[in-house]
Enzyme design. Structure first.
Site, PDB file in Angstrom:
ATOM      1  N   ILE A  14       0.848  -1.205   0.000  1.00  0.00           N
ATOM      2  CA  ILE A  14       0.000   0.000   0.000  1.00  0.00           C
ATOM      3  C   ILE A  14       0.881   1.252   0.000  1.00  0.00           C
ATOM      4  O   ILE A  14       0.630   2.194  -0.758  1.00  0.00           O
ATOM      5  CB  ILE A  14      -0.974   0.005   1.206  1.00  0.00           C
ATOM      6  CG1 ILE A  14      -1.846  -1.266   1.194  1.00  0.00           C
ATOM      7  CG2 ILE A  14      -1.866   1.251   1.157  1.00  0.00           C
ATOM      8  CD1 ILE A  14      -2.827  -1.377   2.350  1.00  0.00           C
ATOM      9  N   SER A 125      -8.136  -0.748   9.495  1.00  0.00           N
ATOM     10  CA  SER A 125      -8.677  -1.871   8.720  1.00  0.00           C
ATOM     11  C   SER A 125     -10.117  -2.151   9.121  1.00  0.00           C
ATOM     12  O   SER A 125     -10.514  -1.937  10.280  1.00  0.00           O
ATOM     13  CB  SER A 125      -7.827  -3.105   9.005  1.00  0.00           C
ATOM     14  OG  SER A 125      -8.518  -4.280   8.689  1.00  0.00           O
ATOM     15  N   TYR A 150      -3.565  -8.979  15.739  1.00  0.00           N
ATOM     16  CA  TYR A 150      -3.400  -8.002  14.652  1.00  0.00           C
ATOM     17  C   TYR A 150      -4.556  -6.989  14.689  1.00  0.00           C
ATOM     18  O   TYR A 150      -4.349  -5.773  14.672  1.00  0.00           O
ATOM     19  CB  TYR A 150      -3.354  -8.724  13.298  1.00  0.00           C
ATOM     20  CG  TYR A 150      -3.731  -7.852  12.125  1.00  0.00           C
ATOM     21  CD1 TYR A 150      -2.828  -6.932  11.604  1.00  0.00           C
ATOM     22  CD2 TYR A 150      -5.006  -7.923  11.554  1.00  0.00           C
ATOM     23  CE1 TYR A 150      -3.191  -6.120  10.548  1.00  0.00           C
ATOM     24  CE2 TYR A 150      -5.373  -7.117  10.498  1.00  0.00           C
ATOM     25  CZ  TYR A 150      -4.463  -6.213  10.006  1.00  0.00           C
ATOM     26  OH  TYR A 150      -4.830  -5.396   8.963  1.00  0.00           O
ATOM     27  N   LYS A 154      -4.818  -2.764  15.538  1.00  0.00           N
ATOM     28  CA  LYS A 154      -5.463  -1.713  14.724  1.00  0.00           C
ATOM     29  C   LYS A 154      -6.413  -0.892  15.607  1.00  0.00           C
ATOM     30  O   LYS A 154      -6.434   0.350  15.534  1.00  0.00           O
ATOM     31  CB  LYS A 154      -6.243  -2.340  13.555  1.00  0.00           C
ATOM     32  CG  LYS A 154      -5.350  -2.917  12.465  1.00  0.00           C
ATOM     33  CD  LYS A 154      -4.594  -1.833  11.704  1.00  0.00           C
ATOM     34  CE  LYS A 154      -3.640  -2.377  10.683  1.00  0.00           C
ATOM     35  NZ  LYS A 154      -2.617  -1.438  10.248  1.00  0.00           N
ATOM     36  N   ASN A 179     -10.934  -4.434   1.542  1.00  0.00           N
ATOM     37  CA  ASN A 179      -9.937  -5.402   1.046  1.00  0.00           C
ATOM     38  C   ASN A 179      -9.160  -4.832  -0.140  1.00  0.00           C
ATOM     39  O   ASN A 179      -9.629  -4.905  -1.279  1.00  0.00           O
ATOM     40  CB  ASN A 179     -10.631  -6.707   0.639  1.00  0.00           C
ATOM     41  CG  ASN A 179     -11.116  -7.498   1.838  1.00  0.00           C
ATOM     42  OD1 ASN A 179     -11.924  -7.014   2.615  1.00  0.00           O
ATOM     43  ND2 ASN A 179     -10.616  -8.702   2.016  1.00  0.00           N
ATOM     44  N   GLY A 297     -11.992 -17.660  11.967  1.00  0.00           N
ATOM     45  CA  GLY A 297     -11.868 -16.216  12.125  1.00  0.00           C
ATOM     46  C   GLY A 297     -12.468 -15.390  10.993  1.00  0.00           C
ATOM     47  O   GLY A 297     -12.550 -14.169  11.099  1.00  0.00           O
TER      48      GLY A 297
HETATM   49  C1  UD1 Z   1      -7.840  -9.925   6.058  1.00  0.00           C
HETATM   50  C2  UD1 Z   1      -7.883  -9.357   7.425  1.00  0.00           C
HETATM   51  C3  UD1 Z   1      -7.974  -7.858   7.329  1.00  0.00           C
HETATM   52  C4  UD1 Z   1      -6.815  -7.330   6.530  1.00  0.00           C
HETATM   53  C5  UD1 Z   1      -6.866  -7.960   5.151  1.00  0.00           C
HETATM   54  C6  UD1 Z   1      -5.724  -7.493   4.273  1.00  0.00           C
HETATM   55  C7  UD1 Z   1      -9.249 -10.073   9.389  1.00  0.00           C
HETATM   56  C8  UD1 Z   1     -10.440 -10.809   9.850  1.00  0.00           C
HETATM   57  N1  UD1 Z   1      -9.044  -9.951   8.081  1.00  0.00           N
HETATM   58  O1  UD1 Z   1      -9.121  -9.690   5.456  1.00  0.00           O
HETATM   59  O2  UD1 Z   1      -7.955  -7.285   8.594  1.00  0.00           O
HETATM   60  O3  UD1 Z   1      -6.905  -5.936   6.429  1.00  0.00           O
HETATM   61  O4  UD1 Z   1      -6.798  -9.378   5.301  1.00  0.00           O
HETATM   62  O5  UD1 Z   1      -4.515  -7.984   4.722  1.00  0.00           O
HETATM   63  O6  UD1 Z   1      -8.507  -9.589  10.178  1.00  0.00           O
HETATM   64  N2  UD1 Z   1     -10.111 -16.725   0.875  1.00  0.00           N
HETATM   65  C9  UD1 Z   1     -10.212 -17.964   0.286  1.00  0.00           C
HETATM   66  N3  UD1 Z   1      -9.064 -18.609  -0.060  1.00  0.00           N
HETATM   67  C10 UD1 Z   1      -7.827 -18.093   0.189  1.00  0.00           C
HETATM   68  C11 UD1 Z   1      -7.731 -16.820   0.804  1.00  0.00           C
HETATM   69  C12 UD1 Z   1      -8.900 -16.168   1.147  1.00  0.00           C
HETATM   70  O7  UD1 Z   1     -11.313 -18.482   0.051  1.00  0.00           O
HETATM   71  O8  UD1 Z   1      -6.821 -18.750  -0.127  1.00  0.00           O
HETATM   72  C13 UD1 Z   1     -11.358 -15.998   1.226  1.00  0.00           C
HETATM   73  C14 UD1 Z   1     -11.510 -15.717   2.707  1.00  0.00           C
HETATM   74  O9  UD1 Z   1     -12.160 -16.788   3.330  1.00  0.00           O
HETATM   75  C15 UD1 Z   1     -12.343 -14.440   2.661  1.00  0.00           C
HETATM   76  C16 UD1 Z   1     -11.932 -13.745   1.372  1.00  0.00           C
HETATM   77  O10 UD1 Z   1     -11.300 -14.754   0.582  1.00  0.00           O
HETATM   78  O11 UD1 Z   1     -13.692 -14.765   2.584  1.00  0.00           O
HETATM   79  C17 UD1 Z   1     -10.936 -12.616   1.577  1.00  0.00           C
HETATM   80  O12 UD1 Z   1      -9.849 -13.103   2.357  1.00  0.00           O
HETATM   81  P1  UD1 Z   1      -8.520 -12.250   2.579  1.00  0.00           P
HETATM   82  O13 UD1 Z   1      -8.006 -11.769   1.277  1.00  0.00           O
HETATM   83  O14 UD1 Z   1      -7.602 -13.082   3.417  1.00  0.00           O
HETATM   84  O15 UD1 Z   1      -9.005 -10.965   3.380  1.00  0.00           O
HETATM   85  P2  UD1 Z   1      -9.873 -10.866   4.728  1.00  0.00           P
HETATM   86  O16 UD1 Z   1      -9.791 -12.090   5.534  1.00  0.00           O
HETATM   87  O17 UD1 Z   1     -11.217 -10.351   4.356  1.00  0.00           O
END
Ligand code: UD1
Length: 338
Positions: A14, A125, A150, A154, A179, A297
């Site tokens: 970022i 976040s 984490y 924040k 996101n 989570g």
């Molecule tokens: C997470 C953090 C957020 C942080 C953001 C960017 C939490 C709860 N979430 O968001 O604080 O700002 O990352 O670093 O603290 N997914 C899959 N397969 C994968 C990876 C992800 O299905 O291999 C899905 C996850 O289940 C979710 C969505 O994709 O539903 C987005 O996931 P992700 O990109 O990791 O972001 P968040 O968990 O929303």
């Protein structure tokens, strides 16, 4: 005379995009980064995009003497603080490492900002809202107990900033990102996760390029239209431009309150499956994916109401998710030399 902005963590994903937008808007930018979670790829990309070399100070914000020395050397009109650890799972395993790094560094920055009268922009976040009772999430939506150290850092850093603003006559803004995804249209800077990516889009692009065998979609039994989680995916360049608006608001003395929070998202929920399908369609390729159990989570659905940012910052997201996914793919291909 141009204003100078310190970008801590400016060599990261970022921070590098924000540096480009700030420079192009006429700000002088000083990047400071301890390079603990990145190499110089993005820094070099920033300089290539801008056609000039920006100062890169290699330092750790947990080192109080180094922070003091930095503020003695430069006069900053504003600072943006990105330098922090950000892996949710790692923070659960190593809470002390997260608390020490993310809190100490920000306390040192706040101390320096107080002494030098520097405006502070904190990168927060959507994690602070946890599993929201209502969507979209506004700035008035209640913050939920953090689900990870984490997330806790924040929330705490937001509180540190709010309290310092109230006590010391400072000015601060927290931008609450949903996101962030994608890469600069030049494909010269982008996301560079170390090891196996935690986040969805880098996992998708690494699977598409052949670095990962198969994407696991975590859960298809959520109470959403297609059973997968809903998120608000915000283009990284759009997100970066929000920082220019926020910094300008602070340095031009246009804030309504000395401490303000803005949600930075598109306002459009997109499911994991929709995102995967859009990626395949816009880039004309087939992605190897399977459905897997839910990830611990994860919240079901969270997206922003970005209307306050539009009203007060004059900012709104402009790029479509398709454009953003095309930029993420262009970046991954460039990294692979394709
Ligand atoms: C997470 C953090 C957020 C942080 C953001 C960017 C939490 C709860 N979430 O968001 O604080 O700002 O990352 O670093 O603290 N997914 C899959 N397969 C994968 C990876 C992800 O299905 O291999 C899905 C996850 O289940 C979710 C969505 O994709 O539903 C987005 O996931 P992700 O990109 O990791 O972001 P968040 O968990 O929303």
């Amino acid at each position: 005379m141009s204003k100078t902005v310190l970008v801590s963590g400016g060599a990261g994903f970022i921070g590098s995009h924000v540096t480009v937008e700030l420079s192009q808007a006429g700000y002088d930018v000083v990047i400071a980064d301890n390079m603990s979670n990145c190499d110089e790829t993005n820094y070099k990309g920033v300089c290539a995009i801008l056609g000039k070399t920006l100062p890169l100070i290699k330092m750790d914000f947990c080192d109080e003497a180094a922070v003091k020395a930095l503020f003695a050397k430069y006069r900053f009109d504003a600072l943006i603080h990105f330098a922090a650890f950000k892996a949710v799972g790692e923070s659960v395993a190593e809470p002390l490492m997260y608390y020490k790094n993310n809190l100490d560094s920000f306390l040192n920055i706040l101390q320096a900002a107080r002494e030098h009268g520097t405006n502070v922009l904190f990168s927060s976040s959507a994690t602070v809202y946890g599993e929201p009772d209502e969507t979209p999430v506004t700035e008035q939506s209640p913050r939920k107990p953090a689900t990870s150290p984490y997330g806790n850092t924040k929330q705490m850093c937001e509180d540190f900033l709010r309290d310092c603003v109230a006590a010391y006559g400072m000015h601060g803004i927290a931008l609450c990102y949903f996101n962030p995804i994608g890469a600069h249209p030049s494909a010269l800077i982008g996301e560079l996760p170390r090891g196996v990516p935690n986040n969805l889009v880098p996992f998708i692009t690494q699977t598409a390029i052949g670095k990962r065998e198969c994407l696991s979609i975590f859960g298809n039994d959520y109470p959403t239209p297609d059973g997968t989680c809903l998120r608000d995916y915000i283009d990284i360049v759009d997100l970066a431009k929000a920082h220019v608006c926020a910094v300008t608001r602070m340095v031009e003395g246009k804030m309504d309150e000395p401490y303000e929070i803005f949600n930075i998202g598109t306002g459009r929920p997109v499911s994991v499956l929709e995102l995967v399908n859009s990626f395949q369609k816009v880039n004309a390729l087939k992605l190897n994916y399977r459905f897997a159990p839910r990830r611990e989570g994860d919240v079901t659905a969270v997206w922003a109401d970005p209307s306050l940012a539009e009203k007060k910052l004059g900012w709104k997201a402009t790029r479509t998710v398709e454009e953003t996914l095309a930029s993420a793919w262009a970046w991954e291909k460039r990294l692979a030399g394709k």
